[in-house]
Design an enzyme around this catalytic site. Structure first.
Site, short mmCIF file in Angstrom:
data_model
loop_
_atom_site.label_atom_id
_atom_site.label_comp_id
_atom_site.label_asym_id
_atom_site.label_seq_id
_atom_site.Cartn_x
_atom_site.Cartn_y
_atom_site.Cartn_z
N LYS A 1 0.85 -1.20 0.00
CA LYS A 1 0.00 0.00 0.00
C LYS A 1 0.88 1.25 0.00
O LYS A 1 1.89 1.31 0.71
CB LYS A 1 -0.91 -0.02 1.23
CG LYS A 1 -1.97 1.08 1.25
CD LYS A 1 -2.88 0.90 2.46
CE LYS A 1 -3.95 1.96 2.55
NZ LYS A 1 -4.85 1.78 3.71
N SER B 1 -9.73 1.75 2.77
CA SER B 1 -8.86 2.50 1.88
C SER B 1 -7.80 1.65 1.18
O SER B 1 -7.13 2.12 0.26
CB SER B 1 -8.14 3.59 2.69
OG SER B 1 -7.29 3.03 3.67
N SER C 1 -10.03 -0.64 6.96
CA SER C 1 -9.50 -0.41 5.61
C SER C 1 -8.86 -1.62 4.95
O SER C 1 -8.58 -1.59 3.76
CB SER C 1 -8.50 0.74 5.64
OG SER C 1 -9.16 1.96 5.92
#
Length: 488
Positions: free
Chosen positions: A44, A123, A147
């Site tokens: 990420k 996210s 997330s």
């Protein structure tokens, strides 16, 4: 996965917008040794790496490259895994859709044959899409309020949020540091566990990392409890999670999961439990997380690093003009959702908001942790002894449970057009979708989201398994057991 074709990877990325950057040399990586040898992973883009920018999918960091790797990145590479690239996210982790990104929305590979593309969740949507599309064996995300788990549920894969402090956060760009947790996304629990075993280490660079002494203390508690209790595994169903907003297919799939567990009543026992503060966890989270974000994001001023909105020499002769440059840098560098949460957090930390909002939210969080501790059989290793006084539960051992099981999301993912173009949808409506994932983040408890296939839905839906603080391996084991029941 033995090798990745760079052309195929770029073609998939073009279709789903998974990566913010891709490593060009991944075709030529030699065989490595280690427990993760031969695996490919995605990272990420709020986790620092030195080989590509770390942007947080924000304009304000779009050109920033870290001078060091995050601890988790070094651990993965030293264990033989190969990084394929950095994945898209909601800017600074603020969102649950991966549509709040400077680089555009990530699309859901699981629904690629539908007439309309769907959101991937967020996210950590890019990380989930990397696994679901087959371009990585696993991916790292961060979970502040769900997330990792929500995009895992939306893509039909496994998403695991460990106990807070189990995995190092050093090198992870902070959103809300009392909540941020590095999580793992994979197609199966066994891969998840292999990655967790590599990352589950004390890191003296991270002040929130659990010490080796605490880790050993939990192991002793677990071994002692397992020796004296050989009864059935008790599965708790929190009545507060039976929300009116749950779709019919989620309700029916939840019932199917519980019936499957109940069919093996020689091993499992299901019982309802009540955790009243779950009802207050959503507003508490959206006071605490933006408050920490407001403080953390104050460092992005365009002076030390990152994007800077420059002004002409004639405009920068006064202090007032310099203030204007700072203001313009942040106004242009941050997206709409980030600005909204900064404003919300700044209010909560103001002289009025601190007492009327922030302190009340902290009390709700403390109460929630206490209520979770009351229902779990295992004691909380951080709360078992305060001032030499043992905390006593009001529940008897027969009333206590080993795990909680409940949905990850209130429905399957909406189409991208419906999500972006619904004129009636407000930011608050979007926040509501976090209602089922936020409680375990506030309490710092290990929680996995696993895909559950049933006849009530054409795609698997995500369900969470939550355990006591520190009991991460047991959560992964029960997750594996339930997925095997579902496949039989």
């Amino acid at each position: 996965m033995s090798k990745i074709n760079i052309g195929t990877l770029k073609a998939i990325n073009k279709k789903f917008n998974i990566f913010t950057s891709i490593r060009e040399n991944i075709d030529y990586v030699k065989n490595k040794s280690g427990p993760l040898s031969g695996t490919f992973c995605a990272i990420k883009d709020n986790i620092a790496t030195i080989e590509e920018p770390t942007t947080c999918s924000s304009k304000i960091l779009s050109t920033y490259t870290s001078p060091f790797n995050a601890t988790v990145v070094d651990l993965l590479e030293n264990s033989g895994s190969t990084i394929v690239g950095k994945t898209n996210l909601d800017e600074f982790g603020m969102g649950n859709s991966t549509t709040n990104s400077y680089f555009g929305s990530t699309l859901n590979p699981t629904y690629e044959n539908d007439k309309e593309m769907r959101i991937v969740g967020g996210s950590s949507g890019g990380s989930a899409a990397a696994v679901a599309s087959g371009v990585s064996d696993f991916a790292l995300g961060t979970d502040t309020g769900g997330s990792v788990r929500l995009p895992a549920a939306y893509t039909g894969i496994v998403g695991f949020k460990p106990s807070y402090g189990r995995i190092s956060r050093w090198g992870v760009i902070a959103y809300a540091q009392s909540l941020d947790t590095v999580g793992i996304l994979a197609n199966d629990v066994m891969t998840t566990k292999k990655v967790y075993d590599v990352l589950n280490q004390y890191d003296d660079k991270d002040p929130t990392s659990l010490t080796n002494e605490l880790r050993s203390q939990f192991t002793k508690i677990k071994e002692t409890e397992d020796k004296i209790d050989t009864k059935k595994i008790k599965i708790g169903v929190p009545i507060e999670c039976n929300l009116q907003d749950l779709s019919e297919k989620v309700k029916k799939s939840w019932l199917d999961l519980l019936k499957t567990i109940n069919n093996h009543n020689d091993k499992y026992e299901i019982m309802p439990v009540s955790i009243p503060s779950i009802k207050s966890s959503l507003p508490a989270y959206y006071i605490l997380a933006p408050s920490e974000a407001s403080s953390n994001l104050s460092r992005y001023d365009g002076i030390r690093y990152g994007f800077r909105e420059t002004m002409s020499e004639s405009d920068i002769q006064s202090d007032e003009a310099i203030d204007q440059e700072f203001t313009q840098t942040r106004a242009i560098g941050f997206g709409e959702e980030v600005i909204r949460r900064i404003i919300l957090g700044t209010f909560s930390l103001s002289s009025h908001g601190y007492s009327s909002h922030f302190l009340k939210a902290q009390r709700i969080r403390a109460k929630l942790i206490e209520e979770f501790n009351q229902v779990f059989r295992l004691p909380h290793v951080l709360l078992s002894d305060i001032g030499n006084t043992k905390i006593q539960s009001t529940n008897s051992n027969d009333e206590k449970i080993d795990f909680l099981v409940f949905p990850t999301s209130i429905d399957s993912p909406p189409t991208l057009s419906a999500f972006l173009n619904d004129q009636k949808r407000t930011p608050i409506d979007s926040y509501v979708n976090d209602v089922l994932t936020i409680p375990s983040s506030l309490a710092g408890l290990p929680t996995s989201s696993i895909p559950w296939k049933s006849s009530t839905s054409d795609k698997p839906l995500g369900f969470q398994i939550m355990g006591q603080f520190g009991d991460d391996l047991s959560v992964l084991q029960i997750s594996q057991d339930l997925m095997e029941l579902n496949s039989n």
